[in-house]
Scaffold this motif. Structure first.
Motif, PDB file in Angstrom:
ATOM      1  N   ASN A 174      29.825 -15.747  -1.529  1.00 52.27           N
ATOM      2  CA  ASN A 174      30.666 -16.667  -2.286  1.00 52.27           C
ATOM      3  C   ASN A 174      29.918 -17.260  -3.477  1.00 52.27           C
ATOM      4  OD1 ASN A 174      32.854 -16.337  -0.539  1.00 52.27           O
ATOM      5  ND2 ASN A 174      32.187 -17.987   0.814  1.00 52.27           N
ATOM      6  N   ALA A 177      29.520 -14.558  -6.120  1.00 51.55           N
ATOM      7  CA  ALA A 177      30.792 -14.290  -6.808  1.00 51.55           C
ATOM      8  C   ALA A 177      31.056 -15.343  -7.878  1.00 51.55           C
ATOM      9  CB  ALA A 177      31.928 -14.253  -5.795  1.00 51.55           C
ATOM     10  N   ALA A 178      30.785 -16.607  -7.547  1.00 47.21           N
ATOM     11  CA  ALA A 178      30.994 -17.674  -8.522  1.00 47.21           C
ATOM     12  C   ALA A 178      30.040 -17.534  -9.702  1.00 47.21           C
ATOM     13  CB  ALA A 178      30.810 -19.029  -7.839  1.00 47.21           C
ATOM     14  N   LEU A 180      28.624 -14.789 -10.821  1.00 51.22           N
ATOM     15  CA  LEU A 180      29.032 -13.633 -11.615  1.00 51.22           C
ATOM     16  C   LEU A 180      30.232 -13.959 -12.494  1.00 51.22           C
ATOM     17  CD1 LEU A 180      28.625 -10.967  -8.797  1.00 51.22           C
ATOM     18  CD2 LEU A 180      27.342 -10.970 -10.941  1.00 51.22           C
ATOM     19  N   GLY A 181      31.172 -14.738 -11.930  1.00 53.52           N
ATOM     20  CA  GLY A 181      32.356 -15.097 -12.702  1.00 53.52           C
ATOM     21  C   GLY A 181      32.039 -15.999 -13.877  1.00 53.52           C
ATOM     22  N   GLU A 182      31.031 -16.841 -13.696  1.00 50.90           N
ATOM     23  CA  GLU A 182      30.671 -17.802 -14.744  1.00 50.90           C
ATOM     24  C   GLU A 182      29.699 -17.245 -15.770  1.00 50.90           C
ATOM     25  OE1 GLU A 182      29.081 -20.937 -12.414  1.00 50.90           O
ATOM     26  OE2 GLU A 182      31.017 -21.476 -11.498  1.00 50.90           O
ATOM     27  N   PRO A 184      29.098 -13.738 -17.484  1.00 50.55           N
ATOM     28  CA  PRO A 184      29.402 -12.320 -17.725  1.00 50.55           C
ATOM     29  C   PRO A 184      28.225 -11.496 -18.234  1.00 50.55           C
ATOM     30  CG  PRO A 184      30.420 -13.717 -19.396  1.00 50.55           C
ATOM     31  CD  PRO A 184      29.916 -14.621 -18.333  1.00 50.55           C
ATOM     32  N   GLN A 206      32.324  -6.136  -5.449  1.00 55.74           N
ATOM     33  CA  GLN A 206      33.672  -6.676  -5.615  1.00 55.74           C
ATOM     34  C   GLN A 206      33.988  -6.976  -7.069  1.00 55.74           C
ATOM     35  OE1 GLN A 206      35.849  -6.886  -3.132  1.00 55.74           O
ATOM     36  NE2 GLN A 206      37.484  -7.742  -4.418  1.00 55.74           N
ATOM     37  N   SER A 207      32.958  -7.360  -7.820  1.00 55.82           N
ATOM     38  CA  SER A 207      33.161  -7.705  -9.228  1.00 55.82           C
ATOM     39  C   SER A 207      33.263  -6.474 -10.124  1.00 55.82           C
ATOM     40  CB  SER A 207      32.007  -8.579  -9.718  1.00 55.82           C
ATOM     41  OG  SER A 207      30.808  -7.818  -9.846  1.00 55.82           O
ATOM     42  N   ARG A 209      30.701  -4.651 -10.939  1.00 51.36           N
ATOM     43  CA  ARG A 209      29.509  -4.612 -11.800  1.00 51.36           C
ATOM     44  C   ARG A 209      28.315  -3.947 -11.113  1.00 51.36           C
ATOM     45  NH1 ARG A 209      29.405 -10.710 -14.042  1.00 51.36           N
ATOM     46  NH2 ARG A 209      27.577  -9.957 -15.217  1.00 51.36           N
TER      47      ARG A 209
END
Length: 278
Positions: A174, A177-178, A180-182, A184, A206-207, A209
């Motif tokens: 988790n 994931a956060a 990676l989202g923030e 790029p 999941q991303s 990448r």
């Protein structure tokens, strides 16, 4: 030990059992572990249980570098030989206690620096990375973070985030994931143990990448070693977990036999990369 849900500590327990089986005439072995790596209260209760049964020595991988010291002090005052493995007790607090508890284990900062240097060689100055740390109250978590930071600072690589996942795979997934989202432009995740690295691998997959974000860990558990060999992880550190408890047990036996004043002992830590096997 800490969490028996973590393969690292399962391997540690197995190594201790094999050693005892080969040295059954020297000592009896009781193996205990806690439900998760932050269950301080249960680990305190286990030490108290061992004190009540009158053991001669306790070899402990503490869940917290400070929180276990009061009960460890009581055990030592009772005449029990206490040997600290894996996660070092807080030196400043220990220095103020009228007891001697040796640490037997690796230099976590140096080990993490070695892993970080391997990662840095794959990156360029200015690249962005993030660190996923263990339990913030654990000395080995602090030292591994410091080692990663040493390597990134030396290579002029930007650390954009440092977050704790308390050694746990699901929490690390988790957190990763956060991050990676923030971020790029993120190029790598440095994880303070392999359980968290497995969570980071899942988040990177999941991303979408995979192959773009490098991942390193620490512990060389089998699942992480397989990912290193396949290329999904770049590297990990082998601190020979199946031998760590044995190192502590052997030292405890030496102290019991000789009455010598205990001192710290360093144990090895090496980088594992693809092609290096187990």
């Amino acid at each position: 030990m800490k969490s028996l849900a973590n393969e690292f500590f399962i391997n540690m327990a197995d190594g201790a059992r094999r050693h005892q089986a080969a040295n059954a005439d020297q000592y009896e072995l009781v193996v205990n572990g806690i439900r998760n790596e932050s269950d301080l209260a249960q680990q305190v209760a286990l030490v108290e249980q061992m004190m009540a049964t009158g053991v001669d020595a306790i070899v402990i991988a503490p869940a917290d570098s400070k929180g276990l010291l009061p009960v460890a002090r009581r055990a030592a005052a009772q005449g029990i030989v206490v040997v600290n493995i894996d996660n070092r007790f807080d030196r400043e607090i220990l220095a103020g206690m009228d007891i001697s508890i040796p640490f037997v284990g690796p230099d976590n900062r140096a080990g993490a620096r070695k892993v970080g240097d391997v990662l840095a060689a794959e990156l360029k100055a200015g690249d962005q990375v993030a660190i996923i740390g263990g339990n913030p109250g654990a000395f080995n978590a602090q030292q591994r973070q410091a080692g990663f930071e040493d390597a990134m600072r030396a290579a002029d690589i930007e650390i954009v985030s440092v977050q704790a996942a308390d050694w746990e795979q699901a929490r690390a997934a988790n957190v990763a994931a956060a991050i990676l989202g923030e971020n790029p432009e993120l190029k790598a995740l440095l994880c303070a143990n392999d359980s968290m690295a497995l969570g980071a691998v899942a988040a990177v997959r999941q991303s979408g990448r995979a192959g773009e974000v490098l991942i390193v860990g620490f512990d060389n558990i089998s699942a992480a070693n397989s990912l290193v060999q396949s290329g999904e992880m770049l590297a990990t550190a082998n601190q020979y977990g199946d031998q760590l408890a044995v190192f502590g047990i052997e030292y405890a036996l030496e102290i019991l036999a000789s009455g010598q004043a205990p001192a710290d002992r360093d144990t090895p830590v090496d980088v594992v990369k693809a092609g290096a096997g187990q």
